[in-house]
Write an enzyme that holds these catalytic residues in place. Structure first.
Site, PDB file in Angstrom:
ATOM      1  N   HIS A  81       0.825  -1.207   0.000  1.00 14.42           N
ATOM      2  CA  HIS A  81       0.000   0.000   0.000  1.00 14.42           C
ATOM      3  C   HIS A  81       0.865   1.264   0.000  1.00 14.42           C
ATOM      4  CE1 HIS A  81      -3.485   2.523   0.861  1.00 14.42           C
ATOM      5  NE2 HIS A  81      -2.810   3.061   1.857  1.00 14.42           N
ATOM      6  N   GLU A  82       1.906   1.279   0.830  1.00 13.17           N
ATOM      7  CA  GLU A  82       2.758   2.468   0.914  1.00 13.17           C
ATOM      8  C   GLU A  82       3.601   2.640  -0.342  1.00 13.17           C
ATOM      9  OE1 GLU A  82       2.608   4.818   3.152  1.00 13.17           O
ATOM     10  OE2 GLU A  82       0.979   3.717   4.111  1.00 13.17           O
TER      11      GLU A  82
ATOM     12  N   HIS B 268       1.531   4.723  -2.516  1.00 11.47           N
ATOM     13  CA  HIS B 268       1.583   6.147  -2.155  1.00 11.47           C
ATOM     14  C   HIS B 268       2.874   6.793  -2.684  1.00 11.47           C
ATOM     15  CE1 HIS B 268      -2.006   6.353   0.201  1.00 11.47           C
ATOM     16  NE2 HIS B 268      -1.615   5.455   1.070  1.00 11.47           N
TER      17      HIS B 268
END
Length: 220
Positions: free
Chosen positions: A167-168, A171
């Site tokens: 997920h990061e 980002h």
């Protein structure tokens, strides 16, 4: 229930780490070398929290952010739309789950005015209504030791860490696509909960448009 031995290990381990960190930072002989070691390795220690950050993956992030520009643009636009829809949907789901939980609590609590003759029938109807409400719940809170067996904690937290890293990474790539400076990537441990994060230049985030910010915050 959570085993007492697990609580002792977690609390004892964090106490040992905190005391060792406090002693080394207070030592006349080791203070500067210890703080330099923490800074050089990107480590930060506070009560019940350890954080590690590095910039060794920055080149890889910038390389990923420059590949397939059109596909990434469409993907992050999709993530932005999905994130906005999911945000409003989550309010509905959380509200519904709250109402179901309150209804289950009311069904489980015995009535002080019920007579002894009807206690068996009321208890059976209460249990059946409680089970039906439980089966209808949309969301279920995961509590280690309560509804998550302790012997499955390793798999659970490994899945949490892997999903957090992926997920990061999203980002970070989205931020690079929007010309926001990428400072580094890291992981942390809070009590027993692992996670990941990316460090972005805050000033650049504030200068871009709200739509660009949403593409970064809603990146999947």
């Amino acid at each position: 229930m959570i085993p007492v031995s697990l609580l002792v290990v977690v609390v004892g381990g964090w106490t040992a780490v905190y005391l060792a960190d406090l002693v080394l930072k207070s030592s006349v002989y080791f203070k500067h070398s210890y703080e330099d070691w923490l800074e050089n390795n990107g480590l930060s220690i506070s009560p019940f929290h350890i954080r590690w950050q590095t910039s060794i993956f920055n080149r890889a992030f910038y390389s990923w952010g420059r590949r397939k520009a059109r596909m990434l643009y469409q993907w992050f636009n999709f993530g932005m739309v999905f994130g906005v829809i999911a945000m409003f949907s989550s309010f509905f789901l959380l509200g519904k789950t709250l109402m179901q939980t309150l209804a289950q609590m009311m069904a489980d609590s015995p009535s002080p005015y019920s007579s002894s003759s009807s206690s068996s029938s009321s208890s059976s109807s209460s249990s059946s209504s409680s089970s039906s409400l439980h089966n209808e719940q949309v969301l279920q809170v995961v509590v280690p030791g309560i509804n998550l067996p302790v012997n499955q904690l390793t798999y659970f937290f490994a899945a949490v860490l892997i999903s957090g890293v992926v997920h990061e990474i999203g980002h970070g790539i989205a931020a690079i696509r929007e010309q926001v400076r990428f400072n580094g990537f890291g992981i942390f441990l809070f009590i027993i909960y692992p996670g990941a994060f990316v460090d972005l230049f805050t000033t650049h985030l504030q200068l871009i448009s709200p739509v660009q910010q949403l593409r970064i915050f809603c990146a999947v």
